[in-house]
Design an enzyme around this catalytic site. Sequence first.
Site, mmCIF file in Angstrom:
data_model
loop_
_atom_site.group_PDB
_atom_site.id
_atom_site.type_symbol
_atom_site.label_atom_id
_atom_site.label_comp_id
_atom_site.label_asym_id
_atom_site.label_seq_id
_atom_site.Cartn_x
_atom_site.Cartn_y
_atom_site.Cartn_z
ATOM 1 N N GLY A 36 0.829 -1.202 0.000
ATOM 2 C CA GLY A 36 0.000 0.000 0.000
ATOM 3 C C GLY A 36 0.859 1.246 0.000
ATOM 4 O O GLY A 36 2.062 1.199 0.241
ATOM 5 N N TYR A 40 2.414 9.927 3.423
ATOM 6 C CA TYR A 40 3.745 10.080 3.997
ATOM 7 C C TYR A 40 4.715 8.958 3.633
ATOM 8 O O TYR A 40 5.898 9.041 3.936
ATOM 9 C CB TYR A 40 3.656 10.187 5.518
ATOM 10 C CG TYR A 40 3.063 11.487 5.992
ATOM 11 C CD1 TYR A 40 3.731 12.687 5.800
ATOM 12 C CD2 TYR A 40 1.836 11.513 6.642
ATOM 13 C CE1 TYR A 40 3.194 13.887 6.232
ATOM 14 C CE2 TYR A 40 1.289 12.703 7.087
ATOM 15 C CZ TYR A 40 1.977 13.889 6.877
ATOM 16 O OH TYR A 40 1.437 15.072 7.318
ATOM 17 N N GLY A 41 4.225 7.887 3.008
ATOM 18 C CA GLY A 41 5.132 6.793 2.706
ATOM 19 C C GLY A 41 4.410 5.589 2.148
ATOM 20 O O GLY A 41 3.369 5.713 1.505
ATOM 21 N N VAL A 43 3.637 1.013 2.563
ATOM 22 C CA VAL A 43 3.596 -0.196 3.387
ATOM 23 C C VAL A 43 4.113 -1.344 2.533
ATOM 24 O O VAL A 43 3.648 -1.546 1.408
ATOM 25 C CB VAL A 43 2.174 -0.507 3.891
ATOM 26 C CG1 VAL A 43 2.172 -1.792 4.714
ATOM 27 C CG2 VAL A 43 1.632 0.651 4.718
ATOM 28 N N LYS A 62 5.815 -0.330 7.604
ATOM 29 C CA LYS A 62 5.348 1.006 7.221
ATOM 30 C C LYS A 62 6.553 1.943 7.200
ATOM 31 O O LYS A 62 7.185 2.181 8.231
ATOM 32 C CB LYS A 62 4.292 1.514 8.198
ATOM 33 C CG LYS A 62 3.722 2.883 7.824
ATOM 34 C CD LYS A 62 2.772 3.420 8.889
ATOM 35 C CE LYS A 62 1.465 2.658 8.910
ATOM 36 N NZ LYS A 62 0.467 3.304 9.821
ATOM 37 N N ASP A 155 -10.270 7.407 14.223
ATOM 38 C CA ASP A 155 -10.271 7.254 12.763
ATOM 39 C C ASP A 155 -10.674 5.831 12.371
ATOM 40 O O ASP A 155 -10.069 5.234 11.483
ATOM 41 C CB ASP A 155 -8.897 7.599 12.190
ATOM 42 C CG ASP A 155 -8.935 7.790 10.664
ATOM 43 O OD1 ASP A 155 -10.023 8.104 10.126
ATOM 44 O OD2 ASP A 155 -7.882 7.625 10.006
#
Length: 322
Positions: A36, A40-41, A43, A62, A155
């Site tokens: 994924g 920000y980055g 996985v 991650k 969330d």
Amino acid sequence: MLAKTPDVVVRSQGIINILPHAERIWDIYEHQGEAGRGVYGSVIKVKLRASTAKEPVVFAMKRTYRDEAIAGIPPTAIREISLLQDLRHPNVIRIERVFIAPESILVVMEYADTDLQRYMEKIGGPLEPCEIKTLTRQMLEGINYCHMNRTYHRDLKPANILLQRCDGKHVLKIADFGLSRQFSYPLSQKHTPCVVTMLYRAPEVFLGAAEQQTYALDMWSVGCIFAEMFKGKPIFEGETSEFGIILNIFLQTVGASPDIRNLGEKGQQIWTALDKKRTKPHPLSDLEDVPPGAIDLMMKMLALNPQKRITAHGALQHPFLL
């Protein structure tokens, strides 16, 4: 303290490890493909190069890059690591190790085959009632544990509910704690209202009632996910604006209730809009095939007043889940 791993020496304290360079991570893990990608980055699925038969060998990694705008690692990544180091429960994602490098931070955690959003998309419709009951109970077990440890997620949505396949069954793992907070009493700190994807956002967040934003906002999200598993799609979809969604929430759940005026700055505006429609409440009227016990639990999770909303502990005692 020095921790020796295959072909690389890193400084270690608990699960936190310091790497001289992020690329040295591949001396420890084998890249298995990207799972994924986010703001920000990314996985990555990884495999431990050296392990014993008793240890899990496949993990999710991650990788979060430094944010040049703040000259450091995004606070959501720091917050998630800080919280998950202390949260240990079968239905909460577990951090295995954290590697800090000059240009990024790499968090190694349990690997899950899919998430609830992708799983429901694959099914293409409602889940079976027995599976809904099993997944909901696991979700509530994890959330109850978080709440008992003064943490609320803020969330919850299907994409953050991971599913591991084990012996032909799904084991649910609550993940992505980047927006989570720890709470204390009395509630003195005002948190940002920009939490939770809009379709799973509690009415008190929409309406700016900061003093009422507690564990109850997680229970609203759980109620939305619970209903979505029965319906096969989000229950409050169809609107794209905040006002449209909150209006739809009131129409779907309680209609023109006096409680609306007590829920923050926008309550009177919603009351006026509902009064003009002169509509009667029609609680989740398109869920005719859902068992009565499930509807009762759903409505307790989706109580408009957060003070009257069922807790995770209370939901676990509900007859539908027993």
